[in-house]
Design an enzyme around this catalytic site. Structure first.
Site, PDB file in Angstrom:
ATOM      1  NE  ARG A 104      -2.493   0.128   3.714  1.00 24.67           N
ATOM      2  CZ  ARG A 104      -3.297   0.495   4.690  1.00 24.67           C
ATOM      3  NH1 ARG A 104      -4.605   0.443   4.519  1.00 24.67           N
ATOM      4  NH2 ARG A 104      -2.842   0.913   5.835  1.00 24.67           N
ATOM      5  CB  THR A 108      -2.568   7.408  -2.406  1.00 22.59           C
ATOM      6  OG1 THR A 108      -1.815   6.200  -2.663  1.00 22.59           O
ATOM      7  CG2 THR A 108      -1.708   8.604  -2.791  1.00 22.59           C
ATOM      8  CG  ASP A 199       2.728  -2.182   8.831  1.00 22.87           C
ATOM      9  OD1 ASP A 199       3.183  -3.296   8.497  1.00 22.87           O
ATOM     10  OD2 ASP A 199       2.532  -1.254   8.017  1.00 22.87           O
ATOM     11  CG  ASP A 202       6.510  -2.066   9.511  1.00 23.97           C
ATOM     12  OD1 ASP A 202       7.254  -2.421   8.574  1.00 23.97           O
ATOM     13  OD2 ASP A 202       6.000  -0.928   9.584  1.00 23.97           O
TER      14      ASP A 202
HETATM   15  O1  LIG Z   1      -6.720  -3.631   2.640  1.00 24.37           O
HETATM   16  P1  LIG Z   1      -5.586  -2.693   2.414  1.00 24.37           P
HETATM   17  O2  LIG Z   1      -5.942  -1.274   2.748  1.00 24.37           O
HETATM   18  O3  LIG Z   1      -5.011  -2.810   1.037  1.00 24.37           O
HETATM   19  O4  LIG Z   1      -4.456  -3.068   3.468  1.00 24.37           O
HETATM   20  C1  LIG Z   1      -4.083  -4.385   3.700  1.00 24.37           C
HETATM   21  C2  LIG Z   1      -2.693  -4.659   3.214  1.00 24.37           C
HETATM   22  O5  LIG Z   1      -1.760  -3.922   4.035  1.00 24.37           O
HETATM   23  C3  LIG Z   1      -0.753  -4.834   4.487  1.00 24.37           C
HETATM   24  O6  LIG Z   1       0.313  -4.897   3.588  1.00 24.37           O
HETATM   25  P2  LIG Z   1       1.318  -3.636   3.410  1.00 24.37           P
HETATM   26  O7  LIG Z   1       0.867  -2.765   2.283  1.00 24.37           O
HETATM   27  O8  LIG Z   1       1.526  -2.976   4.723  1.00 24.37           O
HETATM   28  O9  LIG Z   1       2.636  -4.333   2.914  1.00 24.37           O
HETATM   29  P3  LIG Z   1       3.686  -5.153   3.802  1.00 24.37           P
HETATM   30  O10 LIG Z   1       3.068  -6.499   4.060  1.00 24.37           O
HETATM   31  O11 LIG Z   1       4.898  -5.224   2.942  1.00 24.37           O
HETATM   32  O12 LIG Z   1       3.946  -4.404   5.074  1.00 24.37           O
HETATM   33  C4  LIG Z   1      -1.496  -6.132   4.581  1.00 24.37           C
HETATM   34  O13 LIG Z   1      -0.644  -7.248   4.655  1.00 24.37           O
HETATM   35  C5  LIG Z   1      -2.371  -6.116   3.351  1.00 24.37           C
HETATM   36  O14 LIG Z   1      -1.743  -6.626   2.199  1.00 24.37           O
HETATM   37  O1  LIG Z   2      -4.240  -2.254  10.141  1.00 24.27           O
HETATM   38  C1  LIG Z   2      -3.580  -2.492   9.128  1.00 24.27           C
HETATM   39  C2  LIG Z   2      -3.971  -2.035   7.857  1.00 24.27           C
HETATM   40  C3  LIG Z   2      -3.199  -2.350   6.783  1.00 24.27           C
HETATM   41  N1  LIG Z   2      -2.081  -3.081   6.946  1.00 24.27           N
HETATM   42  C4  LIG Z   2      -1.690  -3.515   8.152  1.00 24.27           C
HETATM   43  O2  LIG Z   2      -0.665  -4.190   8.264  1.00 24.27           O
HETATM   44  N2  LIG Z   2      -2.448  -3.209   9.217  1.00 24.27           N
HETATM   45 MG   LIG Z   3       2.856  -3.168   6.027  1.00 26.61          MG
END
Ligand SMILES: O=P(O)(O)OC[C@H]1O[C@H](OP(=O)(O)OP(=O)(O)O)[C@H](O)[C@@H]1O
Ligand SMILES: O=c1cc[nH]c(=O)[nH]1
Ligand SMILES: [Mg+2]
Length: 208
Positions: A104, A108, A199, A202
Site C-alpha cells: 500500500r 494514498t 502494521d 513490520d
Molecule cells: O486492505 P488494504 O488497505 O489494502 O491493506 C491491507 C494490506 O496492508 C498490508 O500490507 P502492506 O501494504 O503494509 O505491505 P507489507 O506487508 O509489505 O507491510 C497487509 O498485509 C495487506 O496486504
Molecule cells: O491495520 C492495518 C492495515 C493495513 N495493513 C496492516 O498491516 N495493518
Molecule cells: Mg505493512
C-alpha cells in the site's frame, strides 16, 4: 456479506489476542500467524471432495480417500502473508506456492503490485494468504491478478478485517470465499484497522 465467513473458534480468538499484544515479538508473531493460517485452512476445506487411491497396507491393497494435494496453490501476499505459508504447507505439503508482492502507498492507500510469481492456475484452487483486509484494496488487486490466470476457484484466508474492506470484496468478488478469524470495528483516518494489530508486515519482520 454472504461470501465472508467469520470463523469463530476459541483457539483462533486466543491467537488473535496474542497477535494484538504489542509485547509479542516478531518470532512469536510469525508463529501465531502461521497457526491461524492452519486453522483457517482446516475450516475452508472441511467439505472438500477427496479422490480414491489404492494403498498397500498390512492386510493387502485397499482403496482409501486422499486429497489431490497438487490441485492447491497457496499465494501469500508479501510481506505480511508470508508467515502464514508455513502453517498451511504443513497441512498440504505437496501444494504449489505462488507469490504476489503488493504494497500500500501509505499516503494514498493505493495498492502497488511489485512482484508476480504465480504459476499457471488453470484447474487449480488458489488460496490467498494475507493477515489484513483494511480498505480491501490489496485483496481486491490480488484477486483481480489471480482471476486473469483462470483458476477453478479462489479462497482467501485472512486474520483481521475491517467492515469497509470486507464489504468491498463481498460486492466486487462474491465468487471468492473469504475465511477470516476476526472482523474488527473500523478503519482509522490512516487506513489502519482499529483495534487491529498494527502494521502486520513490520511486526512480522521487525521493521518500522
Ligand atoms: O486492505 P488494504 O488497505 O489494502 O491493506 C491491507 C494490506 O496492508 C498490508 O500490507 P502492506 O501494504 O503494509 O505491505 P507489507 O506487508 O509489505 O507491510 C497487509 O498485509 C495487506 O496486504
Ligand atoms: O491495520 C492495518 C492495515 C493495513 N495493513 C496492516 O498491516 N495493518
Ligand atoms: Mg505493512
Amino acid at each position: 456479506m454472504k461470501n465472508i465467513i467469520n470463523v469463530k473458534h476459541p483457539l483462533l480468538q486466543n491467537l488473535v489476542t496474542k497477535l494484538r499484544d504489542i509485547n509479542t515479538n516478531s518470532y512469536d508473531f510469525r508463529k501465531y500467524l502461521s497457526e491461524v493460517g492452519r486453522i483457517l485452512l482446516v475450516e475452508a476445506l472441511k467439505d472438500e471432495t477427496l479422490k480414491e487411491k489404492e494403498v498397500q497396507i498390512w492386510v493387502g491393497n485397499y482403496r482409501f480417500p486422499v486429497l489431490d494435494e497438487e490441485k492447491y496453490v497457496f499465494i501469500p501476499i508479501l510481506r505480511a502473508g508470508l508467515p502464514m505459508l508455513d502453517g498451511v504447507l504443513e497441512m498440504i505439503p505437496l501444494a504449489r506456492s505462488g507469490f504476489l508482492a503488493i504494497k500500500r502507498n501509505e499516503e494514498t492507500l493505493e495498492s502497488i503490485l511489485y512482484y508476480d510469481r504465480v504459476p499457471p492456475l488453470k484447474g487449480k484452487t488458489a488460496i490467498i494468504l494475507d493477515p489484513m483486509v483494511a480498505t480491501g484494496g490489496s485483496l481486491d488487486y490480488a484477486i483481480s491478478v489471480i482471476k486473469e490466470k483462470n483458476p477453478e476457484r479462489i479462497i482467501s484466508l485472512n486474520v483481521i478485517g475491517a467492515p469497509e474492506g470486507l464489504n468491498r470484496i463481498s460486492k466486487k468478488h462474491p465468487d471468492v470465499k473469504v475465511f477470516i478469524a476476526q472482523i474488527d470495528e473500523k478503519l482509522n483516518d490512516k487506513g489502519y484497522i482499529i483495534p487491529g494489530i498494527g502494521d502486520a508486515g513490520d511486526r512480522a519482520f521487525n521493521t518500522e
